[in-house]
Design a protein around this motif. Structure first.
Motif, PDB file in Angstrom:
ATOM      1  N   SER A 286      49.101  29.427  33.896  1.00  9.06           N
ATOM      2  CA  SER A 286      49.395  29.643  32.534  1.00  9.06           C
ATOM      3  C   SER A 286      50.873  30.113  32.364  1.00  9.06           C
ATOM      4  O   SER A 286      51.751  30.338  33.392  1.00  9.06           O
ATOM      5  N   TRP A 287      51.291  29.666  31.102  1.00  5.74           N
ATOM      6  CA  TRP A 287      52.750  29.783  31.000  1.00  5.74           C
ATOM      7  C   TRP A 287      52.927  30.046  29.268  1.00  5.74           C
ATOM      8  O   TRP A 287      52.094  29.924  28.489  1.00  5.74           O
ATOM      9  N   GLY A 288      54.044  30.268  28.931  1.00 10.30           N
ATOM     10  CA  GLY A 288      54.259  30.611  27.491  1.00 10.30           C
ATOM     11  C   GLY A 288      53.538  31.866  26.960  1.00 10.30           C
ATOM     12  O   GLY A 288      53.101  31.846  25.972  1.00 10.30           O
ATOM     13  N   GLY A 289      53.826  32.998  27.750  1.00 12.59           N
ATOM     14  CA  GLY A 289      52.789  34.357  27.390  1.00 12.59           C
ATOM     15  C   GLY A 289      51.474  34.054  27.499  1.00 12.59           C
ATOM     16  O   GLY A 289      50.819  34.644  26.816  1.00 12.59           O
ATOM     17  N   GLY A 290      50.950  33.011  28.034  1.00 15.25           N
ATOM     18  CA  GLY A 290      49.505  32.958  28.144  1.00 15.25           C
ATOM     19  C   GLY A 290      48.987  31.942  27.231  1.00 15.25           C
ATOM     20  O   GLY A 290      47.792  31.324  27.013  1.00 15.25           O
ATOM     21  N   ALA A 291      49.876  31.233  26.282  1.00 16.17           N
ATOM     22  CA  ALA A 291      49.589  30.453  25.076  1.00 16.17           C
ATOM     23  C   ALA A 291      49.143  29.175  25.587  1.00 16.17           C
ATOM     24  O   ALA A 291      48.235  28.472  25.054  1.00 16.17           O
ATOM     25  N   ALA A 292      49.607  28.858  26.903  1.00 18.81           N
ATOM     26  CA  ALA A 292      49.293  27.385  27.357  1.00 18.81           C
ATOM     27  C   ALA A 292      48.746  27.754  28.907  1.00 18.81           C
ATOM     28  O   ALA A 292      48.994  28.588  29.530  1.00 18.81           O
TER      29      ALA A 292
ATOM     30  N   PRO B  82      55.782  23.878  34.149  1.00 18.54           N
ATOM     31  CA  PRO B  82      56.813  24.357  33.823  1.00 18.54           C
ATOM     32  C   PRO B  82      57.292  25.409  34.952  1.00 18.54           C
ATOM     33  O   PRO B  82      56.394  26.323  35.257  1.00 18.54           O
ATOM     34  N   PHE B  83      58.551  25.694  35.202  1.00 12.95           N
ATOM     35  CA  PHE B  83      59.140  26.635  35.944  1.00 12.95           C
ATOM     36  C   PHE B  83      58.635  27.942  35.554  1.00 12.95           C
ATOM     37  O   PHE B  83      58.612  28.323  34.210  1.00 12.95           O
TER      38      PHE B  83
END
Length: 80
Positions: free
Chosen positions: A49-55, A13-14
């Motif tokens: 990491s992305w999604g606030g570190g969730a992924a 993801p971007f």
């Protein structure tokens, strides 16, 4: 330059954050999974990491001596 995809071949993801093992940010994923990474060692692992570190996932890479001689190093890697 890294072209990063997930295990299904989809671009990461971007805006995903790319960091070295110490947690220092080295770059961000741009459109179509392309990322400019600065300050990375010639070989190692990077965390994304992305999604606030969730992924998150990890990408292992190795830049060959031949590729090190070029001004812009292009690699395609899968993040696992």
């Amino acid at each position: 330059m890294l072209q990063l995809s997930d295990t299904q071949g989809e671009p990461l993801p971007f805006g995903a954050r790319i960091a070295d093992p110490s947690g220092q940010e080295l770059g961000l994923v741009g459109p179509e999974g392309l990322a400019y990474v600065a300050g990375a060692a010639p070989a190692g692992e990077l965390s994304v990491s992305w999604g606030g570190g969730a992924a998150n996932c990890t990408v292992a890479y190795h830049v060959s001596q031949e590729v090190l001689q070029t001004p812009i190093r292009n690699l395609k890697e899968t993040c696992r």
